[in-house]
Design an enzyme around this catalytic site. Sequence first.
Site, PDB file in Angstrom:
ATOM      1  N   GLY A 221       0.740  -1.293  -0.051  1.00  0.00           N
ATOM      2  CA  GLY A 221      -0.012   0.140  -0.043  1.00  0.00           C
ATOM      3  C   GLY A 221       0.891   1.248  -0.065  1.00  0.00           C
ATOM      4  CB  SER A 222      -0.061   4.740   0.729  1.00  0.00           C
ATOM      5  OG  SER A 222      -0.672   4.666   1.869  1.00  0.00           O
ATOM      6  N   GLY A 226       1.893   2.524   5.215  1.00  0.00           N
ATOM      7  CA  GLY A 226       2.814   1.224   5.562  1.00  0.00           C
ATOM      8  C   GLY A 226       3.808   1.909   6.803  1.00  0.00           C
ATOM      9  CD  GLU A 245       7.922  -5.215  -1.280  1.00  0.00           C
ATOM     10  OE1 GLU A 245       8.091  -4.201  -1.883  1.00  0.00           O
ATOM     11  OE2 GLU A 245       8.751  -5.716  -0.535  1.00  0.00           O
ATOM     12  CB  CYS A 282       3.530  -0.026  -6.676  1.00  0.00           C
ATOM     13  SG  CYS A 282       3.698  -1.744  -7.294  1.00  0.00           S
TER      14      CYS A 282
END
Length: 482
Positions: A221-222, A226, A245, A282
């Site tokens: 995620g962001s 994170g 990640e 991403c």
Amino acid sequence: MPTQSIDPKTGTKLADPIIDSAASEVEEVVTRSAAAFIDWSEVAAKERASVLEQIATALDSNVDELAKLADQETALGVARLVGEVARTTFQLRLFASELKKGELLKEDLDEKIEGAPPQGRPQLRRSWVALGPVAVFGASNFPFAFGELGGDTASALAAGCTVVVKEHPAHPQLAQRVIELSQNAIVAAGFSKDILLSVRGFESGSTLVKHPLISACGFTGSQVAGKALFNLAVARENPIPFYGELGSINPVFVTENAAKNRGSEIASGFVGSFTLGAGQFCTKPSLILVPAASDFEAEALKAIDPLSFSTLLTPEIQAKFLKDVALVNSKTGVKTLLAPKPKADGFGVSIGLMSVSVEDFLANLHEISHECFGPVALVINYQNEAQLTRVAAQLDGALVTTFQAEVTQDQELLKQLVKIAKHRAGRLVLNGWPTGVAVTRAQHHGGPYPASTNVLHTSVGSYSMMRYLRPISYQDFPNELI
Ligand code: NAP
């Protein structure tokens, strides 16, 4: 607060709200997961492989229903989502095949040598043990491949861990259906459905990370979320591994020779890559460094349809995208080549393009080079090769760094850039685009922070399973006791 399923194309509600898990439900779910772990972690690798294969079959058998449901909640398109289900089941089968081959779980054995140290030593067998129940947070932009049954869940189950998923609120109906189908497959294979459980709601996420029975977290995620969850994981009384990640800016370096020989092809390839999936990747290439004297900006603008809109996943992502683009635009020297506009209904936006010189970019490096999640990119115009290496040396960690270069003519420059970039990225791409991430053994999807919170591991490919296993040495143990 209940979770509402919404159609991103129109903003209309799709079903009744789904009630978030109460703290007591999270407690019950984690306790069941910890109890199921005791048996699941002892199941032979080949049997675990068979369960993964049966989950894959269950998802494949329902691909049409799943892709349709996912499209209603994400607007990512049925064709793309059918492909994503295939990627997800390929991933499950890859772990199954690794478990059957057994190479990754190979043990090291040092035979006993009689006598006192330093020559003498005991027999030592270095083996692997599953960590325990894992909390998994999927991302909204890959509802299958990085979602509830994505790489984190598949790799943790493969490792012999049980999983508690925090369902993603951007696709609540899909999350529940995917978990249901997978649990049915697990039960049909003769195991407890408690090896894969889920909870809902923002608060449940932090409760999970803080729960003493949770042994590790897999997060996609962001950067903001994170980092917040990573901080919770390491601040626990018993800190646990947190494999986050996150998003990154994924720079592209275009040499003068490449721009001269293939300028228009590189420009259209770049536009295709940064607008893929509405720019919600991403691995989206957010920045491209091009020679100031080239026609790159004009070529890129030619490849963009300024009137086409792509739909973002949620109203929050749409609002954040427009805010982030405005922030970059407000910095000295940043020019708007094409301003992204919101669509009147739903969460659509048009494509954006900005440009800046190397000097102005470096003057505001951190504000300009953060992820704008959506279809926008920044062209950075450089005057000479020295500026290219200067920028490379100052960029933050990235999942991927890409080079568009003429291998023979640009050999020395490429060597210099690689020497710098290999310390800042998890993957280097030559004359391709970063957006596709192949699921193989040699893949590395991670990189220095902020690309990930654990620079040692990958979240894609066979080795991602090793995140959920820890080494253990058995000293002087006979085989029958291990
Ligand atoms: P997100 O907003 O970070 O959400 C991910 C999960 O974290 C959701 O379940 C969310 O639940 C939860 N969450 C968010 N903020 C939290 C907080 N402060 N505390 C606890 N939980 C929190 O990310 P997203 O919008 O789903 O995904 C887009 C991002 O993922 C992009 O930045 C993209 O680049 C990145 N991404 C990375 C990869 C990779 O492999 N590196 C792959 C795909 C996507 P709630 O909504 O309930 O808060």
